[in-house]
Design a protein around this motif. Structure first.
Motif, PDB file in Angstrom:
ATOM      1  N   CYS A   1     -28.144  39.391  18.978  1.00 40.38           N
ATOM      2  CA  CYS A   1     -26.707  39.118  19.130  1.00 40.38           C
ATOM      3  C   CYS A   1     -26.440  38.024  20.161  1.00 40.38           C
ATOM      4  CB  CYS A   1     -25.956  40.389  19.486  1.00 40.38           C
ATOM      5  SG  CYS A   1     -26.076  41.636  18.193  1.00 40.38           S
TER       6      CYS A   1
ATOM      7  N   CYS B   1     -23.064  37.762  22.231  1.00 40.67           N
ATOM      8  CA  CYS B   1     -21.851  37.769  21.398  1.00 40.67           C
ATOM      9  C   CYS B   1     -20.734  38.506  22.143  1.00 40.67           C
ATOM     10  CB  CYS B   1     -22.172  38.478  20.084  1.00 40.67           C
ATOM     11  SG  CYS B   1     -20.717  38.760  19.067  1.00 40.67           S
TER      12      CYS B   1
ATOM     13  N   VAL C   1     -18.449  40.422  21.240  1.00 38.95           N
ATOM     14  CA  VAL C   1     -18.067  41.785  20.835  1.00 38.95           C
ATOM     15  C   VAL C   1     -19.241  42.759  20.941  1.00 38.95           C
ATOM     16  CG1 VAL C   1     -16.251  40.880  19.338  1.00 38.95           C
ATOM     17  CG2 VAL C   1     -18.440  41.519  18.317  1.00 38.95           C
ATOM     18  N   ASN C   2     -20.304  42.325  21.607  1.00 42.08           N
ATOM     19  CA  ASN C   2     -21.439  43.227  21.812  1.00 42.08           C
ATOM     20  C   ASN C   2     -21.191  44.039  23.078  1.00 42.08           C
ATOM     21  OD1 ASN C   2     -24.113  44.120  22.874  1.00 42.08           O
ATOM     22  ND2 ASN C   2     -24.810  43.175  20.979  1.00 42.08           N
TER      23      ASN C   2
ATOM     24  N   CYS D   1     -22.213  46.887  18.396  1.00 38.08           N
ATOM     25  CA  CYS D   1     -21.281  45.893  17.853  1.00 38.08           C
ATOM     26  C   CYS D   1     -19.875  46.485  17.802  1.00 38.08           C
ATOM     27  CB  CYS D   1     -21.726  45.494  16.444  1.00 38.08           C
ATOM     28  SG  CYS D   1     -20.589  44.317  15.684  1.00 38.08           S
TER      29      CYS D   1
ATOM     30  N   ARG E   1     -18.426  42.679  10.893  1.00 36.89           N
ATOM     31  CA  ARG E   1     -19.373  41.660  11.349  1.00 36.89           C
ATOM     32  C   ARG E   1     -19.732  40.745  10.181  1.00 36.89           C
ATOM     33  NH1 ARG E   1     -22.369  45.843   9.756  1.00 36.89           N
ATOM     34  NH2 ARG E   1     -24.612  45.682   9.425  1.00 36.89           N
TER      35      ARG E   1
ATOM     36  N   CYS F   1     -25.075  38.413  10.537  1.00 42.49           N
ATOM     37  CA  CYS F   1     -25.372  39.615  11.328  1.00 42.49           C
ATOM     38  C   CYS F   1     -26.035  40.673  10.448  1.00 42.49           C
ATOM     39  CB  CYS F   1     -24.103  40.229  11.905  1.00 42.49           C
ATOM     40  SG  CYS F   1     -23.134  39.116  12.933  1.00 42.49           S
TER      41      CYS F   1
ATOM     42  N   LEU G   1     -18.807  32.890  16.118  1.00 41.16           N
ATOM     43  CA  LEU G   1     -17.904  34.047  16.094  1.00 41.16           C
ATOM     44  C   LEU G   1     -16.941  33.978  17.280  1.00 41.16           C
ATOM     45  CD1 LEU G   1     -18.735  37.651  15.219  1.00 41.16           C
ATOM     46  CD2 LEU G   1     -17.644  37.206  17.405  1.00 41.16           C
TER      47      LEU G   1
END
Ligand code: SF4
Ligand code: SF4
Length: 187
Positions: free
Chosen positions: A37, A92, A94-95, A100, A106, A110, A177
């Motif tokens: 990620c 990332c 949103v990790n 996730c 996603r 991913c 993203l």
């Protein structure tokens, strides 16, 4: 069926195909010392961008704000790395500690990254992807490597993107993203 519902079906098909390869290889991300990620991926469809925003908009406002603040930091870090000629390696936005935060929404990559894969282009050229380092360890020496054929997924994605855009003409998307989270997809 709406285009979002068709996309959700496509994602489910990808997951099922991925799972079949993973089971055959006894492969999983569990306990992996790496975390993909933080890879620098760019994404290419307005449909996925809009679907991501649907997922984002379902979250509480505070969570959205957290992800967007992280996204701003990530984009700044990408720019710094790229200006130094380096490939960015930034987690990332949103990790959440390995989980996730937009799992159902996603993006394609991913869902496909990691497993050994192949892709046949419209001109018939076939490309092979060996999978992540962990998969490569598992497949080393195997004469018959289970492989995820990405071709039909990409073809369906292209068709759904065309349906989603209809008569609208747009330049090709090429966004991370994090960048997608900072900008609403055009209506
Ligand atoms: S895809 Fe491979 S490298 Fe990435 S987290 Fe999973 S096991 Fe690790
Ligand atoms: S959207 Fe989810 S799976 Fe994809 S890179 Fe971000 S945290 Fe990882």
């Amino acid at each position: 069926m709406s285009t979002f519902a068709a996309l959700a079906d496509l994602y489910a098909e990808m997951e099922s195909a991925y799972e079949q390869v993973a089971v055959r290889l006894a492969f999983s991300c569990e306990g992996c010392p790496d975390n993909c990620c933080d890879s620098y991926f760019q994404h290419h469809t307005y449909l996925e961008w809009a679907y991501l925003w649907q997922g984002l908009s379902e979250l509480p406002a505070e969570r959205q704000a957290v992800y967007q603040a992280r996204a701003r930091e990530a984009v700044a870090s990408y720019r710094t790395a790229l200006s130094q000629g380096e490939r960015p390696q930034v987690m990332c936005p949103v990790n959440d500690h390995g989980r996730c935060g937009l799992y159902r929404h996603r993006l394609l990559i991913c869902r496909l990254h990691g497993a050994p894969a192949s892709l046949t282009s419209p001109n018939g050229q076939r490309r092979q992807f060996p999978g992540c380092f962990r998969c490569q360890e598992l497949t080393q020496g195997l004469s018959d490597v289970p492989t995820l054929d990405r071709t039909r997924f990409f073809k369906t994605m292209v068709r759904l993107e065309q349906e989603f855009l209809g008569a609208r003409s747009r330049p090709r998307v090429k966004m991370t993203l994090a960048e997608m989270l900072l900008e609403r997809p055009p209506g």
